[in-house]
Motif scaffolding. Structure first.
Motif, mmCIF file in Angstrom:
data_model
loop_
_atom_site.group_PDB
_atom_site.id
_atom_site.type_symbol
_atom_site.label_atom_id
_atom_site.label_comp_id
_atom_site.label_asym_id
_atom_site.label_seq_id
_atom_site.Cartn_x
_atom_site.Cartn_y
_atom_site.Cartn_z
ATOM 1 N N SER A 241 0.825 -1.219 0.000
ATOM 2 C CA SER A 241 0.000 0.000 0.000
ATOM 3 C C SER A 241 0.851 1.258 0.000
ATOM 4 O O SER A 241 0.422 2.305 -0.441
ATOM 5 C CB SER A 241 -0.897 0.010 1.234
ATOM 6 O OG SER A 241 -0.101 0.102 2.409
ATOM 7 N N GLY A 242 2.101 1.165 0.555
ATOM 8 C CA GLY A 242 2.829 2.387 0.868
ATOM 9 C C GLY A 242 2.200 3.015 2.104
ATOM 10 O O GLY A 242 1.391 2.395 2.818
ATOM 11 N N SER A 243 2.560 4.271 2.422
ATOM 12 C CA SER A 243 2.038 4.946 3.622
ATOM 13 C C SER A 243 0.561 5.273 3.453
ATOM 14 O O SER A 243 0.159 5.922 2.482
ATOM 15 C CB SER A 243 2.821 6.225 3.889
ATOM 16 O OG SER A 243 4.174 5.931 4.085
ATOM 17 N N ILE A 244 -0.282 4.824 4.423
ATOM 18 C CA ILE A 244 -1.719 5.138 4.428
ATOM 19 C C ILE A 244 -1.970 6.063 5.605
ATOM 20 O O ILE A 244 -1.594 5.762 6.737
ATOM 21 C CB ILE A 244 -2.569 3.861 4.578
ATOM 22 C CG1 ILE A 244 -2.140 2.791 3.565
ATOM 23 C CG2 ILE A 244 -4.052 4.182 4.432
ATOM 24 C CD1 ILE A 244 -2.741 1.440 3.828
ATOM 25 N N THR A 245 -2.576 7.237 5.352
ATOM 26 C CA THR A 245 -2.917 8.146 6.452
ATOM 27 C C THR A 245 -4.418 8.248 6.666
ATOM 28 O O THR A 245 -4.871 8.792 7.661
ATOM 29 C CB THR A 245 -2.356 9.551 6.170
ATOM 30 O OG1 THR A 245 -2.829 9.993 4.885
ATOM 31 C CG2 THR A 245 -0.839 9.522 6.148
ATOM 32 N N GLY A 246 -5.204 7.716 5.741
ATOM 33 C CA GLY A 246 -6.657 7.664 5.917
ATOM 34 C C GLY A 246 -7.062 6.391 6.637
ATOM 35 O O GLY A 246 -6.245 5.590 7.082
ATOM 36 N N SER A 247 -8.394 6.166 6.716
ATOM 37 C CA SER A 247 -8.889 4.994 7.442
ATOM 38 C C SER A 247 -9.075 3.785 6.547
ATOM 39 O O SER A 247 -9.407 2.706 7.039
ATOM 40 C CB SER A 247 -10.219 5.344 8.136
ATOM 41 O OG SER A 247 -11.194 5.725 7.167
ATOM 42 N N SER A 248 -8.876 3.910 5.204
ATOM 43 C CA SER A 248 -9.061 2.745 4.337
ATOM 44 C C SER A 248 -8.104 2.825 3.149
ATOM 45 O O SER A 248 -7.593 3.890 2.807
ATOM 46 C CB SER A 248 -10.507 2.672 3.831
ATOM 47 O OG SER A 248 -10.809 3.782 3.002
ATOM 48 N N TYR A 249 -7.867 1.632 2.510
ATOM 49 C CA TYR A 249 -7.020 1.526 1.335
ATOM 50 C C TYR A 249 -7.510 0.353 0.493
ATOM 51 O O TYR A 249 -7.902 -0.692 1.049
ATOM 52 C CB TYR A 249 -5.561 1.309 1.721
ATOM 53 C CG TYR A 249 -4.650 1.278 0.528
ATOM 54 C CD1 TYR A 249 -4.219 2.452 -0.065
ATOM 55 C CD2 TYR A 249 -4.248 0.067 -0.036
ATOM 56 C CE1 TYR A 249 -3.398 2.448 -1.179
ATOM 57 C CE2 TYR A 249 -3.434 0.044 -1.156
ATOM 58 C CZ TYR A 249 -3.014 1.241 -1.722
ATOM 59 O OH TYR A 249 -2.213 1.210 -2.836
ATOM 60 N N SER A 250 -7.467 0.511 -0.847
ATOM 61 C CA SER A 250 -7.989 -0.527 -1.750
ATOM 62 C C SER A 250 -6.907 -0.975 -2.717
ATOM 63 O O SER A 250 -6.112 -0.162 -3.211
ATOM 64 C CB SER A 250 -9.193 -0.010 -2.534
ATOM 65 O OG SER A 250 -10.270 0.285 -1.672
ATOM 66 N N PHE A 251 -6.879 -2.311 -2.995
ATOM 67 C CA PHE A 251 -6.054 -2.914 -4.036
ATOM 68 C C PHE A 251 -6.970 -3.332 -5.191
ATOM 69 O O PHE A 251 -8.142 -3.680 -4.974
ATOM 70 C CB PHE A 251 -5.336 -4.170 -3.517
ATOM 71 C CG PHE A 251 -4.314 -3.898 -2.453
ATOM 72 C CD1 PHE A 251 -3.017 -3.586 -2.789
ATOM 73 C CD2 PHE A 251 -4.657 -3.963 -1.105
ATOM 74 C CE1 PHE A 251 -2.067 -3.366 -1.811
ATOM 75 C CE2 PHE A 251 -3.713 -3.737 -0.130
ATOM 76 C CZ PHE A 251 -2.424 -3.428 -0.480
ATOM 77 N N ILE A 252 -6.452 -3.335 -6.399
ATOM 78 C CA ILE A 252 -7.166 -3.869 -7.569
ATOM 79 C C ILE A 252 -6.539 -5.230 -7.866
ATOM 80 O O ILE A 252 -5.381 -5.324 -8.258
ATOM 81 C CB ILE A 252 -7.060 -2.931 -8.784
ATOM 82 C CG1 ILE A 252 -7.569 -1.528 -8.421
ATOM 83 C CG2 ILE A 252 -7.823 -3.499 -9.957
ATOM 84 C CD1 ILE A 252 -9.022 -1.506 -7.962
ATOM 85 N N LEU A 253 -7.346 -6.334 -7.704
ATOM 86 C CA LEU A 253 -6.814 -7.692 -7.759
ATOM 87 C C LEU A 253 -7.652 -8.567 -8.678
ATOM 88 O O LEU A 253 -8.869 -8.362 -8.827
ATOM 89 C CB LEU A 253 -6.788 -8.305 -6.354
ATOM 90 C CG LEU A 253 -5.999 -7.543 -5.285
ATOM 91 C CD1 LEU A 253 -6.216 -8.171 -3.919
ATOM 92 C CD2 LEU A 253 -4.516 -7.522 -5.638
ATOM 93 N N THR A 254 -6.990 -9.560 -9.239
ATOM 94 C CA THR A 254 -7.719 -10.582 -9.999
ATOM 95 C C THR A 254 -8.207 -11.657 -9.034
ATOM 96 O O THR A 254 -7.853 -11.678 -7.850
ATOM 97 C CB THR A 254 -6.790 -11.208 -11.041
ATOM 98 O OG1 THR A 254 -5.672 -11.793 -10.370
ATOM 99 C CG2 THR A 254 -6.305 -10.167 -12.035
#
Length: 853
Positions: free
Chosen positions: A647-660
């Motif tokens: 993800s690298g550095s996340i400062t918010g409350s959520s993070y999304s990946f695009i995956l198969t």
């Protein structure tokens, strides 16, 4: 002064209240009581005023105090701090106090009721008087002299105006002097050196003086004669700077004793003067410089004349050489530029340069004269050769032209008959006449040479082209010359070419067809070259990316020329096919339907060059979202997947990946080590739809434990500090649970115990921390003080005294200084060391000062 014997002098003033007279009695430590007289030896009675004051006089140091009032005069001295005390002096009495230091000491100042640095002061008794005279032994300070200049080991002297004298064979002289100003002179045993005197001042600090000895110099004067007025000349000396340009008749410089060598020069090279040597030996020196005109040899040397043939050299402004029968002749000339002429009595010969000029500039010169027979020009001129082709002419008697690159070449020849041959390095050309002869008879001669090319037929014949299509042959010869056929409409084409090597290329206006080029050699005969045309194809390459290795994919092509082509199954990443010029549409497909191509269809155009097409396969993807709770807003956190995605550095409350589609493992971290996730790792599956993972963070705490030592069991103690709402106390260990960070804590002293480590700075960095607090039992200083209004200090700190004169102070282990004082009483002093848990009892009773009867 510690350890010294004190001499005590006590003055007692006895007053008889008769209102008309009084007497002053002196009591000494080594004598009986006696009457103190004035300077005349007479007792001095004086009427008493109804109001009187005390007068206390002190001598501090080694000296006397003489004092007199308007009724008496007396004096006393002491080498330690002592005092004269007198009470009941009438108001208005004027004391005249005069200081008198003993030998080796000096008066510093008066201090007390009157502060003054004057030797003599007046004090009027209208209040109680305290006055002290202070004497000190003058201090000596270091005085250092450092010299430079003379050779090492030279003895030198320093003489002070106060009669002191010092000498040294080193570079320094050091001694001590009290404050004051000291004139001095400097001398040395080496009379070639001297240094000026001066003075220095000692004023409460060390003094450093630098002395520079300089060599004694004498005047050396050079006086020239013989030069024209204003001519620049120079004098150069070994080991000394050059004079630089001198325009007058003399030059002077200052030199120390010694032997010197010099050279003399001038900008006018017609003149010179010899150098020499001189000696400076305690007196001035005069050196004459005599310039005289300089001549140089100018030598003429001849070659080419038969032996004993007379020749001549004439120089303008000089006497002629006359007939010269040898090979050289010399003139003596001054500097300058001269013109000359050369002649010979044998007119069959002539000099290479019959006249010219030469310059004499401070050195001899030589000039060579070459005589040769008189020759006539024979010129050979060619026609027919290109400018870059070299040719040659060879004459009988071994005379050769060498390589000729121009159209003509000339020889200088004497009268006679000659034969010749002519040739060229380029055998493409032939001569109309390759040899001949000519005769020189007192006039120039011209010979003309004609070259012409030799050519052969070279025929190109083509097959394979449709009728009526233009084609081309382009030749390049061995020397780089380009020859072009232009458009050819028939099946053959011929060139006329000279012998040599040639390369060729074939072209046509119909780009569907091509024919290879080649090389051939023309070597004295005609040449035939066949040309075969064939249809041209170009590579069309399709390159895919994104498919797993070995996955089958397909390319289907349809051309505007009617061509239809299917690749069949392709298991490699590239596919190539050779195609003639045309435009082709294509479609792309794969056997694995989880991948889609981009582009799936399009077109390519083949137009005289290869073409390439990239195809990218990619999987269908879905969003995988991680949502955190528990972190402070803006705190950095991370999600790392095992497939290498991060993800690298996340400062918010959520993070999304695009995956198969597939199964994935993950780890959770945060940059703020105060927090840790409830689950630091896990796994999830993407199966045709988006998905969400929730991560909960909570704070990480570590123990900070304070452990005490030396307190009796069950004793309650206290810790105050950051992270505590008030304080923590316990009869045993004190443990706090805290997050990473730096904290400060204070340990409270107890009524019976104290700690020397009362302040702690604690840093928590991912592990528990333990600190130890060492307690010690207080020591006590207790006792009584009389009188109770006296002041008591322990190590300078005031101590509270009870109304009954009692005191009790808690102290740490150490050394203490006790002072008790009160006006009219002798001050009490005491020094002692007390250990932990001990009690020091003191009974302090101040003694009153001696009071008059």
């Amino acid at each position: 002064m510690k350890g010294a014997t004190k001499k005590v002098i006590v003055f007692v003033v006895t007053i008889a209240f008769l209102w008309t007279s009084y007497s002053i009695i002196a009591l000494h430590s080594n004598s009986s009581m006696s009457t103190l007289n004035d300077e005349s030896g007479n007792l001095s009675p004086i009427a008493f005023s109804s109001s009187s004051y005390s007068v206390h006089l002190y001598v501090n140091g080694n000296g006397w105090v003489k004092f007199s009032a308007n009724y008496s005069f007396f004096s006393f001295d002491n080498d330690k701090s002592q005092n004269f005390t007198s009470n009941g002096i009438p108001s208005g009495t004027v004391f005249h106090l005069v200081s008198s230091p003993n030998a080796g000491y000096s008066f510093v100042n008066w201090t007390g009721t009157v502060d003054s640095t004057n030797n003599s002061i007046y004090v009027t008794v209208n209040q109680n008087i305290q006055e002290e005279a202070i004497y000190l032994k003058p201090s000596n300070y270091s005085v250092s002299f450092a010299e430079s200049g003379p050779p090492s080991g030279t003895e030198w002297y320093l003489n002070l105006s106060n009669g002191q004298s010092f000498s040294s064979i080193t570079s320094t002289i050091s001694f001590n002097e009290p404050n004051g100003t000291y004139p001095y002179t400097i001398a040395t045993t080496n009379k070639e050196y001297s240094a000026p005197g001066s003075s220095f001042t000692v004023n409460g600090a060390p003094v450093s003086e630098s002395i520079t000895f300089l060599k004694v110099t004498y005047s050396v004067k050079f006086t020239e004669s013989g030069l024209p007025s204003g001519t620049i000349w120079y004098a150069n000396f070994t080991g000394q700077p050059s004079s630089g340009p001198i325009t007058g008749t003399s030059y002077s410089l200052s030199l120390t004793n010694g032997s010197y060598t010099y050279t003399i020069a001038t900008t006018n090279k017609i003149f010179s003067a010899p150098g020499g040597t001189f000696i400076v030996n305690g007196a001035s020196v005069s050196e004459p410089v005599k310039f005289s005109e300089v001549t140089y040899s100018a030598t003429f040397t001849e070659t080419g004349l038969p032996p004993s043939t007379a020749w001549y050299v004439n120089i303008t402004g000089q006497q002629s050489s006359g007939p010269i029968t040898g090979s050289f002749y010399s003139f003596d000339l001054t500097n300058g530029t001269y013109t000359y002429s050369i002649q010979t009595a044998n007119k069959i010969y002539e000099p290479s340069a019959p006249s010219g000029s030469l310059t004499v500039d401070g050195a001899s010169v030589s000039h060579s004269v070459t005589f040769s027979k008189v020759a006539y020009t024979v010129t050979f001129t060619e026609t027919g050769l290109p400018p870059e082709i070299t040719w040659y002419v060879n004459l009988t008697k071994g005379i050769q032209s060498g390589a000729i690159t121009g159209t003509s070449y000339s020889f200088g020849l004497a009268n006679g008959s000659y034969s010749y041959t002519v040739a060229t390095a380029d055998k493409i050309y032939s001569l109309s006449q390759s040899s001949g002869s000519f005769t020189i008879d007192g006039a120039p001669v011209t010979e003309t040479i004609t070259y012409s090319k030799v050519t052969y037929t070279v025929t190109f014949t083509e097959t394979g082209l449709p009728s009526g299509i233009n084609w081309y042959v382009n030749l390049t010869s061995f020397n780089g010359t380009s020859i072009k056929s232009g458009p050819i409409t028939g099946s053959s084409y011929s060139f006329s070419l000279t012998n040599g090597s040639y390369s060729y290329i074939i072209g046509t206006t119909n780009k569907i067809f091509s024919a290879p080029g080649g090389t051939f050699i023309v070597n004295g005969a005609s040449v035939s070259e066949p040309v075969k045309f064939s249809e041209v194809t170009y590579s069309a390459t399709f390159t895919e990316s994104g498919l797993p290795s070995g996955t089958t994919w397909y390319v289907n092509l349809t051309g505007s020329n009617g061509t239809s082509l299917r690749s069949g199954s392709i298991t490699w990443s590239t596919y190539s096919v050779n195609l003639p010029n045309s435009t082709y549409t294509f479609t792309i497909a794969s056997s694995d339907k989880e991948y889609s191509p981009s582009p799936s269809s399009s077109s390519i155009t083949v137009n005289g060059a290869s073409v390439s097409q990239s195809v990218t396969f990619s999987k269908v993807t879905y969003k995988a979202t991680f949502t955190e709770t528990g972190l402070l807003s803006g705190t950095t956190w991370y999600v790392n997947l095992t497939n290498g995605m991060t993800s690298g550095s996340i400062t918010g409350s959520s993070y999304s990946f695009i995956l198969t589609n597939g199964s994935y493992s993950y780890t959770i971290q945060t940059a703020n080590k105060i927090y840790e996730p409830s689950v630091s790792s896990g796994s999830f599956t993407v199966n045709g739809a988006p998905m969400t993972e929730t991560v909960t963070f909570s704070k990480v705490t570590y123990s900070v434990t304070f452990t005490e030592s030396r307190l009796p069991p069950g004793t309650t103690w206290y810790v105050n500090g950051t992270g505590l709402s008030s304080y923590e106390n316990s009869p045993s260990n004190i443990t706090l649970m805290l997050t990473n960070g730096t904290y400060t804590f204070d340990i409270t002293n107890l009524s019976s115990y104290y700690t020397t480590t009362s302040h702690f700075t604690v840093t928590i960095n991912g592990k528990n921390v333990t600190e130890t607090v060492h307690y010690y039992h207080w020591a006590y200083i207790a006792g009584t003080l009389s009188p109770i209004n006296a002041t008591l200090t322990i190590n300078g700190n005031a101590v509270s005294i009870s109304s009954s004169g009692l005191f009790n102070v808690s102290v740490a282990n150490g050394t203490y200084h006790i002072v008790a004082s009160e006006n009219g009483y002798t001050t009490y002093y005491s020094n002692f060391t007390i250990n932990n848990g001990n009690v020091k009892n003191l009974a302090i009773s101040l003694k009153p000062n001696f009071a008059p009867l």
